[in-house]
Design a protein around this motif. Structure first.
Motif, PDB file in Angstrom:
ATOM      1  N   ILE A 145     -41.251 -69.981 -10.294  1.00 16.42           N
ATOM      2  CA  ILE A 145     -41.336 -70.755 -11.540  1.00 16.42           C
ATOM      3  C   ILE A 145     -40.472 -72.002 -11.356  1.00 16.42           C
ATOM      4  CG2 ILE A 145     -40.794 -70.777 -14.001  1.00 16.42           C
ATOM      5  CD1 ILE A 145     -41.076 -67.679 -13.908  1.00 16.42           C
ATOM      6  N   THR A 146     -40.964 -73.133 -11.836  1.00 12.11           N
ATOM      7  CA  THR A 146     -40.179 -74.353 -11.718  1.00 12.11           C
ATOM      8  C   THR A 146     -39.743 -74.850 -13.099  1.00 12.11           C
ATOM      9  OG1 THR A 146     -42.107 -75.804 -11.758  1.00 12.11           O
ATOM     10  CG2 THR A 146     -41.369 -74.997  -9.611  1.00 12.11           C
ATOM     11  N   CYS A 147     -38.641 -75.548 -13.092  1.00 10.70           N
ATOM     12  CA  CYS A 147     -38.077 -76.115 -14.321  1.00 10.70           C
ATOM     13  C   CYS A 147     -37.629 -77.533 -13.990  1.00 10.70           C
ATOM     14  CB  CYS A 147     -36.906 -75.256 -14.786  1.00 10.70           C
ATOM     15  SG  CYS A 147     -36.111 -75.812 -16.301  1.00 10.70           S
ATOM     16  N   GLN A 148     -38.107 -78.475 -14.772  1.00 14.62           N
ATOM     17  CA  GLN A 148     -37.763 -79.882 -14.552  1.00 14.62           C
ATOM     18  C   GLN A 148     -36.988 -80.409 -15.748  1.00 14.62           C
ATOM     19  OE1 GLN A 148     -41.078 -82.734 -14.269  1.00 14.62           O
ATOM     20  NE2 GLN A 148     -39.937 -83.755 -12.640  1.00 14.62           N
TER      21      GLN A 148
ATOM     22  N   THR B  37     -42.075 -69.194 -19.388  1.00 20.35           N
ATOM     23  CA  THR B  37     -43.171 -68.825 -18.490  1.00 20.35           C
ATOM     24  C   THR B  37     -43.445 -67.345 -18.679  1.00 20.35           C
ATOM     25  OG1 THR B  37     -42.642 -70.507 -16.825  1.00 20.35           O
ATOM     26  CG2 THR B  37     -43.917 -68.587 -16.103  1.00 20.35           C
TER      27      THR B  37
ATOM     28  N   THR C 223     -38.819 -78.833 -18.900  1.00 23.43           N
ATOM     29  CA  THR C 223     -40.247 -78.537 -18.776  1.00 23.43           C
ATOM     30  C   THR C 223     -40.454 -77.487 -17.696  1.00 23.43           C
ATOM     31  OG1 THR C 223     -40.777 -80.815 -19.411  1.00 23.43           O
ATOM     32  CG2 THR C 223     -42.519 -79.509 -18.357  1.00 23.43           C
ATOM     33  N   GLN C 224     -40.997 -76.350 -18.090  1.00 22.45           N
ATOM     34  CA  GLN C 224     -41.268 -75.268 -17.159  1.00 22.45           C
ATOM     35  C   GLN C 224     -42.732 -75.266 -16.759  1.00 22.45           C
ATOM     36  OE1 GLN C 224     -38.554 -72.085 -19.427  1.00 22.45           O
ATOM     37  NE2 GLN C 224     -39.813 -71.149 -17.824  1.00 22.45           N
ATOM     38  N   SER C 225     -42.995 -74.827 -15.541  1.00 29.77           N
ATOM     39  CA  SER C 225     -44.371 -74.608 -15.106  1.00 29.77           C
ATOM     40  C   SER C 225     -44.426 -73.462 -14.108  1.00 29.77           C
ATOM     41  CB  SER C 225     -44.942 -75.891 -14.492  1.00 29.77           C
ATOM     42  OG  SER C 225     -44.198 -76.254 -13.349  1.00 29.77           O
ATOM     43  N   PRO C 226     -45.510 -72.669 -14.176  1.00 33.21           N
ATOM     44  CA  PRO C 226     -46.567 -72.754 -15.186  1.00 33.21           C
ATOM     45  C   PRO C 226     -46.106 -72.156 -16.508  1.00 33.21           C
ATOM     46  CG  PRO C 226     -46.933 -70.862 -13.788  1.00 33.21           C
ATOM     47  CD  PRO C 226     -45.709 -71.545 -13.242  1.00 33.21           C
ATOM     48  N   SER C 227     -46.919 -72.276 -17.547  1.00 32.86           N
ATOM     49  CA  SER C 227     -46.583 -71.657 -18.830  1.00 32.86           C
ATOM     50  C   SER C 227     -46.927 -70.171 -18.812  1.00 32.86           C
ATOM     51  CB  SER C 227     -47.314 -72.353 -19.972  1.00 32.86           C
ATOM     52  OG  SER C 227     -48.703 -72.347 -19.736  1.00 32.86           O
TER      53      SER C 227
END
Lengths: 106, 125
Positions: A21-24, A101, A5-9
């Motif tokens: 950018i973050t990736c979970q 993203t 799950t990346q954020s933000p899109s």
């Protein structure tokens, strides 16, 4: 299946800004994570492998960090040519990508 | 410099089999690495389809495994994808890529690079 799950899109930033950018990951993937850049109408290009290693020829303003389930991709000083969609990809359990993203210039 | 180029029909009818070929230049497939297929539905994210090495060892995305066949032809330096029983959900840009799987000083490296330019496959009657 490992879900990424990346954020933000999507993200709008100014030239010179620091962009993050973050990736979970849905489970612990150690450092088994890559980051790709996809410019409009082009194929993806590898930027970061093993969560934090910079691919040869990639500008040093790009960096990655993290391990386990939380990862971060950073552009230190945004340039106009960095307009693209960025994807994380795990390789701990087969292969899956984040949803991307989209980075735009403000 | 390794380069990859996909080729295929562009339009496939529902229930038929999609066939694509990836021609590799600048590197002999028989020298090593895996070689992979990925796809991207229009405006959406990336999905790994499967990978194969020069000797034919392959592995597939479990969600597609029942419909996918990937083969390699080292004499032509190319590898191929067949996806059977296609539906509109298989409409996508299909990419081939070199799939690097190595271990260096105890660290596993595993990535897709470089990629071909991609080819749009539309499933429609």
């Amino acid at each position: 299946d490992v879900q990424m799950t990346q954020s933000p899109s999507s993200l709008s930033a100014s030239v010179g800004d620091r962009v993050t950018i973050t990736c979970q990951a849905s489970q612990d993937i150690s450092k088994y994570l890559n980051w790709y850049q996809q410019k409009p109408g082009k194929a993806p290009k590898l930027l970061i492998y093993d969560a934090s290693s910079l691919e040869k020829g990639v500008p040093s303003r790009f960096s990655g960090s993290g391990s386990g389930t939380e990862f971060t991709f950073t552009i230190r000083s945004l340039q106009p040519e960095d307009i693209a969609t960025y994807y994380c990809q795990q390789y701990d359990s087969l292969y899956s990508f984040g949803q991307g993203t989209k980075l735009e210039i403000k | 410099q390794v380069q990859l180029q996909e080729s295929g029909p562009g339009l496939v009818k529902p229930s038929e089999t999609l066939s694509l070929t990836c021609a590799v230049s600048g590197y002999a497939i028989s020298s090593g690495y895996y070689w992979g297929w990925l796809r991207q539905p229009p405006g959406k994210g990336l999905e790994w389809i499967g990978s194969i090495d020069y000797s034919g060892n392959n592995y597939y995305n479990p969600s597609l495994k029942s419909r996918v066949t990937i083969s390699v032809d080292t004499s032509k330096n190319q590898f191929s994808l067949k996806l059977s029983s296609v539906t509109a959900a298989d409409t996508a840009i299909y990419y081939c890529a070199r799939h690097v799987i190595t271990m260096v000083r105890g660290v596993i490296n595993n990535w897709f690079d470089p990629w071909g330019q991609g080819t749009l496959i539309t499933v429609s009657s």
